[in-house]
Enzyme design. Structure first.
Site, PDB file in Angstrom:
ATOM      1  N   ASP A 285    -129.686 -26.554  17.832  1.00 50.11           N
ATOM      2  CA  ASP A 285    -130.398 -26.946  16.619  1.00 50.11           C
ATOM      3  C   ASP A 285    -130.518 -28.455  16.389  1.00 50.11           C
ATOM      4  O   ASP A 285    -131.604 -29.034  16.402  1.00 50.11           O
ATOM      5  CB  ASP A 285    -129.770 -26.270  15.397  1.00 50.11           C
ATOM      6  CG  ASP A 285    -128.247 -26.396  15.329  1.00 50.11           C
ATOM      7  OD1 ASP A 285    -127.661 -27.023  16.221  1.00 50.11           O
ATOM      8  OD2 ASP A 285    -127.645 -25.880  14.377  1.00 50.11           O
ATOM      9  N   GLU A 397    -128.400 -24.758   5.207  1.00 49.10           N
ATOM     10  CA  GLU A 397    -129.660 -25.019   5.911  1.00 49.10           C
ATOM     11  C   GLU A 397    -130.878 -24.447   5.184  1.00 49.10           C
ATOM     12  O   GLU A 397    -131.956 -25.057   5.178  1.00 49.10           O
ATOM     13  CB  GLU A 397    -129.591 -24.460   7.339  1.00 49.10           C
ATOM     14  CG  GLU A 397    -128.772 -25.286   8.305  1.00 49.10           C
ATOM     15  CD  GLU A 397    -127.280 -25.103   8.123  1.00 49.10           C
ATOM     16  OE1 GLU A 397    -126.495 -25.921   8.648  1.00 49.10           O
ATOM     17  OE2 GLU A 397    -126.879 -24.128   7.447  1.00 49.10           O
TER      18      GLU A 397
END
Length: 881
Positions: A285, A397
């Site tokens: 990520d 997130e």
């Protein structure tokens, strides 16, 4: 939006959208995208964020400081070495007051200047970085080094405004000290850092428990550049930035050249990909995030060129709107797995920075619909939006992407998403001493954990979402957010880095392809000519999620004269059932032994009639528990009797309330095992000819136990073993359960069906994998060991007293009733049809009696043998690898 390339750094042209971290100005989009939220309502939500932050932060300071983290259920600090190890999770802890450092710039952003100044004084006075402790290079960099640099940035900003005049760059000096302690990890031939380093001794081999690793994740090696470059720019020492660039250069060189994708895990010495699956979630990520943000912060065109190359491949192979699915780097058209992890929730926010708004809206909407079904994003969920891993450690997130999309579109819809996040945190995660991570999003069970990123990130993004410009103490658009949401000033792009060499590790600077400069910052006037456009993108996704995983039929509201929820229908992993309990004033408490306790407080019901419904429900639960207690069965045994085990391996199994009663069989059922196809046993078997005459192995989930039994019985099986799919579950740590029927007559099921937890079931599966033909004995207790055949026992064993798993006791004599219901965290989360009410706990201390040489063996002896067998299987697994 136009990026102007001006020498070694960038400047911004006129911005048409505020997407933060670079393109920073706000526009007013014409038309109403959604019903606008009033300023008073936004202020109310902003103040709620502040109150929630105070609750979390003050409890950390009161109960945990100077420990690294708060344990919100036990109201004490988590000190590494004093609490049971949690494995790699604990590598973030270094006895350096992690949560306080991680929270520094959050305090400043939230206008808590007094608290920030006090926190800086505490860090400078109390925190030591020379601890003899092994920490994660990645976590220490983003949380501690990033926290110190973010705190330094805020302190400098306040000093320039006339506050904190005493500050003499103490946090920056600590940051450099920490950076020097991390540098030894980069002493590899590739430049990729070792994943762990000893804060005091660096990397010195096995004696310091470092330097022996060979692999690291892509994100671990590729998420260094922002903090290390900022440290170099702040101090004028180019060493840190040079090492971070070298690691990024090596990762770029090792990308798969045909797909332009990177794998998840790489060998830090050879550069070979250890795990070749590629996605945008866990393991990769922030590598992509840092390529984009390094361009924004440092102005190096090479970072943008690399990011755009990767991004084109992501959109070609991984993005299947609204899904983001892992693929194999060498065969990118081949999916690598059928589930997604929650860390990919950052990606819509990164797409906003990229300027690719449409897929950002689509993926975010999919994530929002999954959130609405489960209250939080599960750690992993399947492509049909069901829970794969049920944990949720309060990750930020999703809130991050929500903030970025609101900044880019100004659609009030995203304010409502933020409201949902706030409400769920308060309803399900808030506890007296802070906020507790969710152990299982389906049942609402908690974990004694509040990670530092909750304070560092979650409250930053939620505050920014609801705050007006005048609420902010400084212009956040002058800063870039790191992956841990620490604030680094964009002015660093013009700061001297003492001429970091343009060629590192013999990797030449590549000629830039200007075609990759498209899609930088969005012009929302062009993207959204129709104010309804974002809503039109979201609607099909909402429908798709509902179709794949339909919401339960809405029950009639409680309080209509009869219980809307019957005790026999109740499932503790059903969110709608939990909501109905709440309306009736019934709360669910998870006990340490794995069971749950139901407590009713009539005053907490939504109405007097609903409270009466709750009382009736509680009465039904007590009657049901009493009935189940009478029907309780002792555990059973699965004994591996074929070569080379000869009865030495005995697995403790849970019984079924239907089928053959093994306690009435003198010899049990003996046969060879085979895996049913389909493995879940929820439809007619395709390998019936193989299963016939054998004992079928089945995976738990997706249908009722009795249904599985009927399918294997139809195929001719002589018995069945259901294996738990909840990884890590074991009879060592969890109460055993008996499997109930499906509410229908089960007299037609005549074969025996037993239940094995994952740990014990895996032993059986590994044996089958190694020896192909594995014979087992299903019985009420194991037979003589070390013989070729199990024989009838000559003596009977006195049954142990059963401990009642359910009882009722008053909690509040006037308003409350308690009732324990049979369930356990290690087996929660099966599909609703198989609900938790299908199990009744058996005393965990009861092991199947085993006879040997015509005399009973001691429990200690049995456990020693069992451990010996387990070690043998572990070695067998290692040999396979």
């Amino acid at each position: 939006m136009i990026w102007r390339k001006t020498g070694d750094h960038h400047s911004l042209g006129d911005c048409d959208a505020d997407v933060s971290h670079g393109c920073q100005r706000v526009i007013k989009v014409t038309g109403r995208l959604s019903e606008a939220m009033s300023r008073d309502e936004k202020n109310k939500l902003r103040n709620q964020v502040l109150e929630m932050f105070d609750h979390a932060y003050q409890n950390y300071m009161d109960h945990a400081y100077p420990a690294d983290e708060l344990m919100p259920l036990t109201c004490r600090g988590r000190v590494r070495g004093l609490e049971p190890s949690r494995g790699d999770i604990d590598d973030a802890l270094g006895r350096f007051s992690l949560t306080l450092i991680d929270t520094l710039d959050t305090l400043a952003l939230l206008n808590k200047t007094v608290e920030f100044e006090e926190a800086v004084r505490r860090v400078v006075a109390d925190v030591r970085l020379d601890n003899d402790i092994v920490v994660s290079v990645f976590e220490t960099n983003i949380r501690v080094l990033g926290g110190l640099l973010g705190g330094h940035s805020m302190a400098v900003m306040l000093k320039e405004s006339g506050r904190m005049l005493w500050y003499k760059d103490e946090l920056l000096h600590m940051a450099k000290d920490l950076g020097l302690r991390l540098l030894p990890a980069f002493n590899t031939s590739s430049g990729l850092p070792y994943p762990r380093v000893n804060l005091r001794y660096g990397v010195r081999g096995p004696e310091t428990r470092t330097g022996t690793e060979t692999d690291t994740c892509t994100a671990c090696a590729g998420t260094i550049i922002l903090e290390f470059a900022a440290l170099s720019r702040f101090t004028g020492d180019p060493t840190f930035e040079a090492h971070a660039r070298r690691a990024l250069d090596f990762l770029w060189e090792k990308r798969q050249r045909n797909s332009n994708l990177v794998g998840t895990t790489i060998n830090i010495h050879s550069g070979e990909w250890v795990r070749r699956d590629s996605g945008v979630g866990a393991g990769i990520d922030s590598y992509y995030e840092y390529l984009m943000k390094a361009y924004i912060l440092l102005g190096d065109d090479q970072f943008l060129q690399r990011f755009n190359t990767h991004y084109a491949s992501i959109m070609k192979y991984i993005s299947q709107p609204p899904l983001l699915l892992d693929v194999h780097i060498h065969k990118p058209l081949l999916p690598a797995r059928t589930w997604m992890d929650s860390l990919l929730a950052f990606f819509p926010g990164l797409q906003v920075l990229k300027g690719d708004i449409r897929p950002a809206i689509e993926t975010h909407e999919m994530l929002y619909q999954v959130t609405k079904k489960h209250n939080f994003l599960p750690e992993a969920f399947t492509t049909d939006f069901r829970v794969h891993w049920a944990q949720h450690p309060l990750r930020p997130e999703f809130a991050e992407s929500t903030y970025f999309l609101y900044k880019a579109t100004r659609d009030p819809y995203y304010l409502e998403v933020g409201r949902t996040i706030l409400e769920n945190l308060n309803r399900f995660a808030r506890v007296p001493c802070g906020f507790a991570a969710m152990k299982d999003v389906r049942t609402g069970s908690h974990e004694d954990r509040m990670d530092s990123f909750f304070l560092a990130e979650m409250f930053k993004y939620l505050f920014l979402l609801f705050a007006e410009e005048e609420d902010l103490p400084f212009n956040v658009e002058d800063y870039v957010f790191t992956t841990e949401a620490h604030l680094l000033p964009l002015s660093l792009s013009t700061a001297s880095n003492s001429q970091v060499p343009p060629v590192v590790n013999n990797v030449a600077v590549e000629e830039l392809d200007d075609s990759n400069f498209e899609w930088t910052c969005p012009n929302t006037r062009l993207l959204f000519p129709d104010p309804a456009f974002p809503r039109n993108l979201r609607e099909p996704i909402r429908s798709a999620v509902d179709k794949s995983c339909p919401r339960p039929t809405t029950h009639r509201e409680p309080g209509m004269g009869r219980p809307p929820l019957r005790a026999q229908d109740f499932m503790a992993n059903n969110p709608e059932h939990l909501e109905l309990l709440r309306r009736m004033g019934v709360s669910l408490i998870h006990l340490k032994d794995g069971r749950v306790q139901l407590v009713q407080h009539a005053t907490q019901a939504v109405s007097a009639v609903a409270a009466e419904d709750g009382m009736r429900f509680m009465q039904e639960m007590m009657e049901l528990s009493s009935q189940q207690q009478k029907e309780q069965l002792p555990p059973r045994a699965v004994q591996i009797v074929s070569h080379p085990f000869f009865g030495r391996v005995v697995l403790t199994a849970g019984p079924a309330q239907f089928g053959m009663d093994l306690s009435k069989s003198s010899s049990g059922v003996r046969g060879y095992v085979t895996v049913a196809e389909p493995y879940n046993g929820c439809s007619e078997l395709s390998n019936g000819e193989i299963v016939a005459g054998r004992i079928a192995l089945l995976q738990r989930g997706q249908c009722m136990f009795a249904e599985k039994a009927r399918h294997i019985q139809k195929a001719g099986a002589i018995g069945g073993i259901v294996i738990d799919d909840n990884e890590g579950s074991s009879s060592d740590t969890a109460p055993l359960f008996q499997m109930a029927g499906d509410g229908r007559n089960t007299d037609d099921v005549t074969l025996p069906l037993l239940f094995l937890f994952h740990k014990e079931g895996n032993i059986l599966l590994e044996a089958l994998k190694e020896y192909r033909e594995v014979e087992v004995l299903l019985s009420d207790k194991a037979r003589d060991r070390g013989t070729d055949r199990a024989e009838e026992e000559d003596c009977s064993t006195e049954e142990k007293d059963q401990t009642s798993p359910a009882s009722s006791e008053p909690v509040d004599q006037s308003q409350a009733t308690t009732q324990e219901q049979s369930t356990d965290d290690s087996v929660v989360g099966q599909e609703p049809a198989e609900g938790l009410s299908s199990y009744v706990p058996v005393d965990v201390g009861e092991e199947p009696a085993v006879d040997g040489d015509s005399s009973s063996q001691s429990v200690d002896s049995l456990m020693a043998d069992w451990q010996e067998d387990l070690e043998a299987f572990k070695q067998m697994e290692n040999d396979e690898l």
